[in-house]
Design an enzyme around this catalytic site. Sequence first.
Site, PDB file in Angstrom:
ATOM      1  N   ASP A  10      41.028  42.145  48.241  1.00  9.34           N
ATOM      2  CA  ASP A  10      40.276  41.765  46.872  1.00  9.34           C
ATOM      3  C   ASP A  10      41.306  41.855  45.759  1.00  9.34           C
ATOM      4  OD1 ASP A  10      38.083  41.828  45.008  1.00  9.34           O
ATOM      5  OD2 ASP A  10      38.670  43.971  44.602  1.00  9.34           O
ATOM      6  N   ASP A  12      40.218  41.752  41.738  1.00 10.86           N
ATOM      7  CA  ASP A  12      40.050  42.573  40.638  1.00 10.86           C
ATOM      8  C   ASP A  12      39.962  44.050  40.939  1.00 10.86           C
ATOM      9  OD1 ASP A  12      39.676  40.955  38.337  1.00 10.86           O
ATOM     10  OD2 ASP A  12      37.998  40.005  39.283  1.00 10.86           O
TER      11      ASP A  12
HETATM   12 MG   LIG Z   1      37.261  44.470  43.018  1.00  9.92          MG
END
Ligand SMILES: [Mg+2]
Length: 236
Positions: A10, A12
């Site tokens: 991932d 962010d």
């Molecule tokens: Mg995230």
Amino acid sequence: MTRLEAVIFDVDGTLVDSERDGHRVAFNAAFAEAGLPDRWDVDCYGQLLKIAGGTHRMTYWFESTGRPPAHARELAERLHPSKTRIMRRLVEDGQIRPRPGARQLIEQLTEHGVALHVATTGTRAWVEPLLRNAFGDVFDTVVTGTEVPDLKPSPAVYLEVLARTGCAPEHAVAVEDSANGVLAATAARLRCVAAQNAYTRSHDLSAATLVADGLDDPELVSWFDTRLAEDQRLER
Ligand SMILES: [Mg+2]
């Protein structure tokens, strides 16, 4: 034990600390640019992070501050391109930094021949320059919200990475920071290692194989060390 062939990250909150000093700042600048009085402070933004996707987050906020639903949605859709443009500028200015331990983990995985991929619901316009600036060209397959609009906890973005790479889920591990992310990865039948941050420390991450305090948490480092050493032993 099955060989670790790929790690899917991932972006962010996992690879970079982008929420507080990136997205939050970009949303506020987009509000100011449009002449709106709305501002999100650090705590308020922490609450709003439960809603995945920038347009959804703004729609929810505008509705909860009294705008009629149709207007709230229209406003959010109109502001999202400005927010993306501002976020891209922050990225290009080098404002978004890798999380502690991110570069080391990536280096270690690369040395062991593990493929690196990205599954994010962020927008390609800022995700690509961000990954390039922060890490160089280390990622093989990058799938973003621009190609797969289904937001996490939908597994769609992970399934797309698996489909494009031909990697079986049992040969890959996902790295996430949030409840929605862990749910998305595990729904795609991936094992998931969670590296919490200040915003996600209160999340229920119990579906993860390991919950660590960050990418530099010794527990996470040793989890990968053990996996990679095991794979090396099997190869001999
Ligand atoms: Mg995230």
